[in-house]
Design an enzyme around this catalytic site. Structure first.
Site, PDB file in Angstrom:
ATOM      1  N   SER A   4      39.099  -3.138  73.571  1.00 11.82           N
ATOM      2  CA  SER A   4      38.279  -4.345  73.781  1.00 11.82           C
ATOM      3  C   SER A   4      38.629  -5.344  72.696  1.00 11.82           C
ATOM      4  CB  SER A   4      36.798  -3.988  73.655  1.00 11.82           C
ATOM      5  OG  SER A   4      35.995  -5.148  73.593  1.00 11.82           O
TER       6      SER A   4
ATOM      7  N   LYS B 234      35.296   0.792  69.425  1.00  5.99           N
ATOM      8  CA  LYS B 234      36.516   0.191  69.986  1.00  5.99           C
ATOM      9  C   LYS B 234      37.598   0.024  68.911  1.00  5.99           C
ATOM     10  CE  LYS B 234      35.505   0.082  74.348  1.00  5.99           C
ATOM     11  NZ  LYS B 234      36.308   0.815  75.335  1.00  5.99           N
TER      12      LYS B 234
ATOM     13  N   TYR C 270      29.240  -0.521  68.690  1.00  7.94           N
ATOM     14  CA  TYR C 270      30.188  -0.683  69.808  1.00  7.94           C
ATOM     15  C   TYR C 270      31.549  -1.123  69.256  1.00  7.94           C
ATOM     16  CZ  TYR C 270      32.497  -2.298  74.042  1.00  7.94           C
ATOM     17  OH  TYR C 270      33.416  -2.477  75.060  1.00  7.94           O
TER      18      TYR C 270
ATOM     19  N   GLU D 291      29.663  -4.039  85.612  1.00  9.02           N
ATOM     20  CA  GLU D 291      28.299  -3.547  85.328  1.00  9.02           C
ATOM     21  C   GLU D 291      28.072  -3.392  83.817  1.00  9.02           C
ATOM     22  OE1 GLU D 291      27.653  -0.022  87.745  1.00  9.02           O
ATOM     23  OE2 GLU D 291      28.107  -1.118  89.571  1.00  9.02           O
ATOM     24  N   PHE D 292      29.093  -3.757  83.030  1.00 14.56           N
ATOM     25  CA  PHE D 292      29.055  -3.552  81.573  1.00 14.56           C
ATOM     26  C   PHE D 292      27.767  -4.081  80.921  1.00 14.56           C
ATOM     27  CE2 PHE D 292      30.000  -5.166  77.298  1.00 14.56           C
ATOM     28  CZ  PHE D 292      30.550  -4.054  76.681  1.00 14.56           C
TER      29      PHE D 292
ATOM     30  N   VAL E   1      34.597  -9.518  80.825  1.00 11.83           N
ATOM     31  CA  VAL E   1      34.918  -9.171  82.208  1.00 11.83           C
ATOM     32  C   VAL E   1      33.594  -8.947  82.926  1.00 11.83           C
ATOM     33  CG1 VAL E   1      36.295  -7.677  83.708  1.00 11.83           C
ATOM     34  CG2 VAL E   1      36.816  -7.775  81.241  1.00 11.83           C
TER      35      VAL E   1
ATOM     36  N   ARG F 197      30.713   9.914  86.718  1.00 15.86           N
ATOM     37  CA  ARG F 197      29.561  10.816  86.877  1.00 15.86           C
ATOM     38  C   ARG F 197      28.850  10.653  88.215  1.00 15.86           C
ATOM     39  NH1 ARG F 197      26.507   8.660  81.777  1.00 15.86           N
ATOM     40  NH2 ARG F 197      27.449   6.831  82.772  1.00 15.86           N
ATOM     41  N   ARG F 198      29.078   9.509  88.894  1.00 11.20           N
ATOM     42  CA  ARG F 198      28.338   9.238  90.130  1.00 11.20           C
ATOM     43  C   ARG F 198      29.141   9.656  91.363  1.00 11.20           C
ATOM     44  NH1 ARG F 198      26.644   3.195  88.535  1.00 11.20           N
ATOM     45  NH2 ARG F 198      28.603   3.394  87.404  1.00 11.20           N
TER      46      ARG F 198
HETATM   47  P1  NDP Z   1      31.308  -0.607  84.070  1.00  9.42           P
HETATM   48  O1  NDP Z   1      29.953  -0.286  83.544  1.00  9.42           O
HETATM   49  O2  NDP Z   1      31.399  -1.422  85.313  1.00  9.42           O
HETATM   50  O3  NDP Z   1      32.153   0.749  84.266  1.00  9.42           O
HETATM   51  C1  NDP Z   1      32.109   1.774  83.307  1.00  9.42           C
HETATM   52  C2  NDP Z   1      32.688   3.052  83.894  1.00  9.42           C
HETATM   53  O4  NDP Z   1      32.670   4.065  82.880  1.00  9.42           O
HETATM   54  C3  NDP Z   1      31.898   3.567  85.080  1.00  9.42           C
HETATM   55  O5  NDP Z   1      32.764   3.984  86.096  1.00  9.42           O
HETATM   56  C4  NDP Z   1      31.140   4.761  84.515  1.00  9.42           C
HETATM   57  O6  NDP Z   1      30.991   5.776  85.508  1.00  9.42           O
HETATM   58  C5  NDP Z   1      32.123   5.249  83.427  1.00  9.42           C
HETATM   59  N1  NDP Z   1      31.416   6.031  82.423  1.00  9.42           N
HETATM   60  C6  NDP Z   1      30.504   5.617  81.512  1.00  9.42           C
HETATM   61  N2  NDP Z   1      30.049   6.655  80.805  1.00  9.42           N
HETATM   62  C7  NDP Z   1      30.680   7.774  81.283  1.00  9.42           C
HETATM   63  C8  NDP Z   1      30.599   9.167  80.982  1.00  9.42           C
HETATM   64  N3  NDP Z   1      29.792   9.625  80.021  1.00  9.42           N
HETATM   65  N4  NDP Z   1      31.382  10.014  81.671  1.00  9.42           N
HETATM   66  C9  NDP Z   1      32.204   9.561  82.639  1.00  9.42           C
HETATM   67  N5  NDP Z   1      32.334   8.264  82.976  1.00  9.42           N
HETATM   68  C10 NDP Z   1      31.561   7.385  82.309  1.00  9.42           C
HETATM   69  O7  NDP Z   1      32.062  -1.347  82.863  1.00  9.42           O
HETATM   70  P2  NDP Z   1      33.571  -1.894  82.709  1.00  9.42           P
HETATM   71  O8  NDP Z   1      34.366  -1.671  83.916  1.00  9.42           O
HETATM   72  O9  NDP Z   1      33.444  -3.269  82.176  1.00  9.42           O
HETATM   73  O10 NDP Z   1      34.051  -0.968  81.517  1.00  9.42           O
HETATM   74  C11 NDP Z   1      35.250  -0.216  81.541  1.00  9.42           C
HETATM   75  C12 NDP Z   1      35.840  -0.161  80.137  1.00  9.42           C
HETATM   76  O11 NDP Z   1      36.213  -1.481  79.750  1.00  9.42           O
HETATM   77  C13 NDP Z   1      34.893   0.344  79.047  1.00  9.42           C
HETATM   78  O12 NDP Z   1      35.614   1.196  78.171  1.00  9.42           O
HETATM   79  C14 NDP Z   1      34.459  -0.935  78.324  1.00  9.42           C
HETATM   80  O13 NDP Z   1      34.104  -0.690  76.999  1.00  9.42           O
HETATM   81  C15 NDP Z   1      35.737  -1.738  78.440  1.00  9.42           C
HETATM   82  N6  NDP Z   1      35.603  -3.185  78.275  1.00  9.42           N
HETATM   83  C16 NDP Z   1      34.776  -3.915  79.092  1.00  9.42           C
HETATM   84  C17 NDP Z   1      34.672  -5.288  78.921  1.00  9.42           C
HETATM   85  C18 NDP Z   1      33.754  -6.147  79.736  1.00  9.42           C
HETATM   86  O14 NDP Z   1      33.477  -7.296  79.329  1.00  9.42           O
HETATM   87  N7  NDP Z   1      33.284  -5.706  80.882  1.00  9.42           N
HETATM   88  C19 NDP Z   1      35.486  -5.981  77.916  1.00  9.42           C
HETATM   89  C20 NDP Z   1      36.308  -5.110  77.109  1.00  9.42           C
HETATM   90  C21 NDP Z   1      36.365  -3.774  77.309  1.00  9.42           C
HETATM   91  P3  NDP Z   1      29.678   6.641  85.773  1.00  9.42           P
HETATM   92  O15 NDP Z   1      28.506   5.831  85.352  1.00  9.42           O
HETATM   93  O16 NDP Z   1      29.740   6.931  87.249  1.00  9.42           O
HETATM   94  O17 NDP Z   1      29.895   7.861  84.958  1.00  9.42           O
HETATM   95  C1  8X3 Z   2      33.302  -5.880  75.861  1.00 10.16           C
HETATM   96  C2  8X3 Z   2      33.518  -7.233  75.330  1.00 10.16           C
HETATM   97  O1  8X3 Z   2      32.715  -8.949  73.651  1.00 10.16           O
HETATM   98  O2  8X3 Z   2      31.016  -7.783  74.955  1.00 10.16           O
HETATM   99  O3  8X3 Z   2      34.068  -4.945  75.177  1.00 10.16           O
HETATM  100  O4  8X3 Z   2      32.178  -6.681  73.176  1.00 10.16           O
HETATM  101  S1  8X3 Z   2      32.294  -7.677  74.218  1.00 10.16           S
END
Ligand code: NDP
Ligand code: 8X3
Length: 249
Positions: free
Chosen positions: A138, A155, A151, A187-188, A184, A32-33
């Site tokens: 996840s 998943k 959440y 920005e999660f 990981v 989105r950004r």
């Molecule tokens: P980030 O927040 O760093 O990245 C999330 C990405 O998702 C951003 O690029 C964001 O882009 C995009 N996004 C979110 N909402 C929307 C939307 N409505 N439309 C389009 N794009 C969207 O988090 P991660 O890289 O950690 O997350 C990536 C994936 O990995 C997710 O599915 C997360 O659930 C999963 N995951 C993460 C873990 C962790 O510990 N970090 C562990 C396990 C799974 P923008 O805001 O520009 O739209």
């Molecule tokens: C992200 C990992 O453990 O925060 O999917 O749910 S956890």
């Protein structure tokens, strides 16, 4: 070769775009950004000899998804790999305290958004008689932890959809895989805690979490197996994490 990655503006998606570009793929980056997409597009185009297409849309809006996917020009339409990565957690509360807007945001993004993108892109893959969908689930799709209720449910839905898509797309020769990471550092957690950087930092306090590059390399490895090999499902954790809640600090 062409890869389309949802959520490429940050974290795992951004690293995945770079990893595929490094390996010679043309990349379609989405999120989105717009300014983040432009920054990544410029960086990839400068560093690697590949083409980059940026598509700015919200995966929660089916009309936007359809328009964006239909706008992909001819040569980029030969998509080989779709990485369904866009997703988020919003909040961490017991079920009785959960906020409806958090629940809706997670369900609309992680489940419905993934479905919208998969529907439109899989039609292209079917037409091309080739393709690979890699869904980012996840550890929260394999286990459930306190206050993770919705959440974790989204998943778990991704886990089910991963299996379902593999059945439905089998006779079209399309591979379907998933990668399920533990912690990981991206920005999660900042997103989960609505910008509270201090609280987010505590999640990774005194541990070595996975880097987004670790997950990106795994995604690329799955996509680069020989055509007769499908990696169904991978769980990848930091060495200090045994399961959702057992972490050595
Ligand atoms: P980030 O927040 O760093 O990245 C999330 C990405 O998702 C951003 O690029 C964001 O882009 C995009 N996004 C979110 N909402 C929307 C939307 N409505 N439309 C389009 N794009 C969207 O988090 P991660 O890289 O950690 O997350 C990536 C994936 O990995 C997710 O599915 C997360 O659930 C999963 N995951 C993460 C873990 C962790 O510990 N970090 C562990 C396990 C799974 P923008 O805001 O520009 O739209
Ligand atoms: C992200 C990992 O453990 O925060 O999917 O749910 S956890």
């Amino acid at each position: 070769m062409v890869v389309l990655i949802t959520g490429a503006t940050s974290g795992i998606g951004r690293s995945t775009a770079i990893e595929f570009a490094k390996n010679g793929y043309d990349v379609i980056i989405t999120g989105r950004r717009q300014e983040r997409l432009m920054e990544l597009k410029d960086m990839i185009a400068k560093e690697y000899q590949v083409r980059v297409l940026d598509l700015c849309f919200d995966v929660r809006d089916e009309k936007q998804v359809e328009k964006a996917i239909h706008s992909i020009p001819g040569d980029f339409k030969r998509i080989d790999v779709l990485v369904n990565n866009a997703g988020l957690a919003a909040g961490l509360s017991a079920i009785q305290d959960g906020q409806l807007n958090h629940w809706e945001q997670m369900i609309d993004t992680n489940v419905k958004g993934l479905l919208y993108v998969s529907k439109h892109v899989s039609k292209i893959l079917i037409e091309n008689k080739n393709g690979h969908i890699i869904n980012i689930g996840s550890i929260a799709g394999k286990e459930v932890y306190a206050n993770g209720n919705v959440y974790c449910a989204t998943k778990h839905a991704v886990d089910a959809l991963n299996k379902g898509m593999r059945i439905d797309l089998l006779h079209h020769g399309i591979r379907v895989s998933s990668v399920n990471p533990g912690m990981v550092e991206t920005e999660f957690s900042v997103v989960r805690f609505e910008g509270d950087e201090e609280r987010a930092k505590k999640v990774y306090d005194r541990i070595v979490p996975l880097k987004p590059e670790d997950v990106a390399e795994t995604i690329y490895w799955i996509a680069s197996r020989p055509a007769h090999v499908n990696i169904n499902d991978v769980i990848i954790m930091p060495t200090v994490q045994a399961n959702s809640t057992t972490v050595l600090r």
